[in-house]
Design an enzyme around this catalytic site. Structure first.
Site, PDB file in Angstrom:
ATOM      1  N   GLU A 215     -30.097  24.418  27.242  1.00  0.00           N
ATOM      2  CA  GLU A 215     -31.239  24.352  26.329  1.00  0.00           C
ATOM      3  C   GLU A 215     -30.843  25.118  25.081  1.00  0.00           C
ATOM      4  O   GLU A 215     -30.777  26.347  25.079  1.00  0.00           O
ATOM      5  CB  GLU A 215     -32.487  24.973  26.960  1.00  0.00           C
ATOM      6  CG  GLU A 215     -33.707  24.896  26.066  1.00  0.00           C
ATOM      7  CD  GLU A 215     -34.766  25.910  26.441  1.00  0.00           C
ATOM      8  OE1 GLU A 215     -35.446  26.401  25.519  1.00  0.00           O
ATOM      9  OE2 GLU A 215     -34.914  26.227  27.623  1.00  0.00           O
ATOM     10  N   CYS A 249     -37.462  28.686  20.014  1.00  0.00           N
ATOM     11  CA  CYS A 249     -36.463  27.621  19.883  1.00  0.00           C
ATOM     12  C   CYS A 249     -37.083  26.297  19.462  1.00  0.00           C
ATOM     13  O   CYS A 249     -36.408  25.455  18.867  1.00  0.00           O
ATOM     14  CB  CYS A 249     -35.683  27.456  21.173  1.00  0.00           C
ATOM     15  SG  CYS A 249     -36.703  27.084  22.611  1.00  0.00           S
TER      16      CYS A 249
END
Length: 471
Positions: A215, A249
């Site tokens: 990720e 993020c």
């Protein structure tokens, strides 16, 4: 790098794997482990918040409870509610040619899962993959971020109170420890962090052919279409961008605004109104605004602002900060209007409270802008026109999408979460994580008597059977 078999990390992995092989967790143990983790975690939410406050200098208490508390509890609840069904063998067709054989798929645990978690959401991005690995029947080795030492120490204490040392272990340490950790021969490795570090992790894991879930990040765009109300877009963008001071993020990294410079200015004014309503005129006095994690990140972000000013771009700080803001690592929500591709703020994921606003003439122009860069981790279309949204969805590709809002697809446990291309590979959350951390084991059960016993030479005796099989 080649793992050192004498390294303490390797010895811990060996211990975890030996314990797993001796007693692979069944449904009862997995469920009991998840329940103990949930109870201990819930009881220690105040300690969790205090640890994150120590690491950030100031982190909004509500943001700690929402982003790291609520999300972790929701993930564990989702796993508990579905675990038995996921563990059941799934019957599948063996095909008429193999009748009367029957076939099934079982989801078998892999062994020991490595988890490397980041500093921005240091609890949920550690515990959600850890809980998923436990639900999948694995043992876990966690490497939390060295940039949040108080939170990492708290995580180690929490997990030691819940799990035996040969079921869950924690490695604390700096980047050198992280490098050695990534080189261990895990059965699966989950990494959350930057694309730059993700490439290094992937290279280290390649020596062991360790399967990965990465990720990563990227420049996640929002697109405010001409039909969407500016005030509503501003309210939702403000939440998505300035939650955790932009250190997210999947925060909107820049906004493409359809309708020209006037609409960009209207959005800038509406965002300024949102900031004043949320944090007041004195940003430092607000308990709800989070600080930048460390001096290196603060200096990087200030550098982007300096670069924008040097280029003559309009830089608009939306709140006042005191003279000692650098000592606090306090950066106001800041807009940068119409930056070109050469501005440093457009080079990399911002990971802070800076928000570029860019005018585009059309949805097609927005699509072209997005597709000129790497595929982002998230995409945020704002439009009440379903056709416009569908056009964006069909002509771009991102790790995940929330339509007419920001961030919320992360909180939907039924949706897989992960990137694509430079923003990552694989996915976790819910069933996607369970599947990633298990082996989908195909099994064919052959009965005592079967027609396939006839498939042997001399084949001339079964010519008609062969003709039927290949028809």
């Amino acid at each position: 790098m080649t793992p050192d078999t004498d390294h303490p990390l390797a010895a811990t992995l060996t211990q975890l794997r030996a314990a797993w092989q001796a007693n692979k967790p069944g449904h009862a143990q997995r469920r009991a482990d998840l329940k103990r983790l949930r109870a201990a975690f819930k009881a220690q939410l105040p300690q969790m918040t205090a640890a994150m406050q120590a690491d950030f200098g100031q982190r909004a208490v509500a943001e700690c409870r929402i982003a790291d508390g609520m999300t972790t509890l929701a993930a564990i609840d989702y796993l508990l509610g579905r675990l038995r069904d996921w563990m059941r063998p799934t019957p599948v067709s063996a095909g008429w040619r193999l009748l009367p054989a029957r076939a099934e798929i079982r989801h078998e645990p892999l062994g020991v899962i490595g988890v490397i978690s980041p500093w921005n959401y240091p609890v949920n991005l550690a515990l959600i993959p850890l809980a998923t690995a436990i639900a999948a029947g694995n043992h876990v080795f966690l490497k939390p971020s060295e940039n949040t030492p108080a939170t990492s120490a708290w995580l180690a204490q929490l997990l030691a109170s819940v799990f035996p040392a040969d079921r869950v272990a924690v490695a604390q340490g700096d980047a050198a420890v992280g490098s050695a950790f990534a080189a261990l021969p895990f059965d699966h490795l989950k990494f959350t962090g930057s694309t730059v570090v993700g490439r290094k992790v992937m290279a280290a894991a390649a020596a062991n052919l360790t399967p990965l879930t990465l990720e990563l990040g990227g420049k996640s765009p929002a697109i405010v279409c001409a039909d969407y109300p500016i005030d509503k877009a501003a309210a939702r963008l403000a939440t998505g961008k300035w939650f955790n001071a932009g250190q997210t993020c999947i925060a909107p990294d820049y906004v493409l605004v359809e309708g020209g410079a006037a609409r960009v200015q209207a959005l800038a004014d509406a965002l300024a109104t949102q900031v004043r309503a949320r944090y007041g005129d004195d940003l430092a006095a607000s308990p709800d605004y989070t600080r930048i994690i460390n001096q290196r990140q603060y200096t990087r972000l200030v550098g982007h602002v300096g670069d924008a000013r040097a280029r003559g771009l309009v830089v608009r700080e939306l709140a006042s900060v005191p003279a000692d803001a650098p000592a606090q690592r306090l950066i106001a929500p800041t807009l940068i209007l119409q930056p070109g591709a050469d501005a440093t703020v457009m080079d990399e994921e911002i990971f802070g409270p800076l928000l570029p606003l860019i005018a585009v003439d059309s949805v097609a122009a927005a699509v072209a802008h997005i597709n000129a860069g790497d595929r982002p981790l998230a995409l945020y279309p704002f439009s009440n026109d379903r056709r416009r949204v569908e056009h964006l969805l069909q002509h771009t590709l991102a790790g995940g999408i929330t339509v007419n809002d920001c961030l919320l697809h992360f909180a939907a446990e039924g949706l897989p979460f992960g990137g694509v291309g430079a923003s990552g590979m694989g996915a976790y959350h819910g069933r996607a994580g369970f599947d990633a951390m298990t082996k989908a084991l195909p099994i064919l059960w052959q009965p005592r008597l079967t027609a396939t016993d006839l498939l042997k030479p001399p084949y001339s005796r079964i010519a008609r059977i062969l003709d039927a099989l290949v028809r």
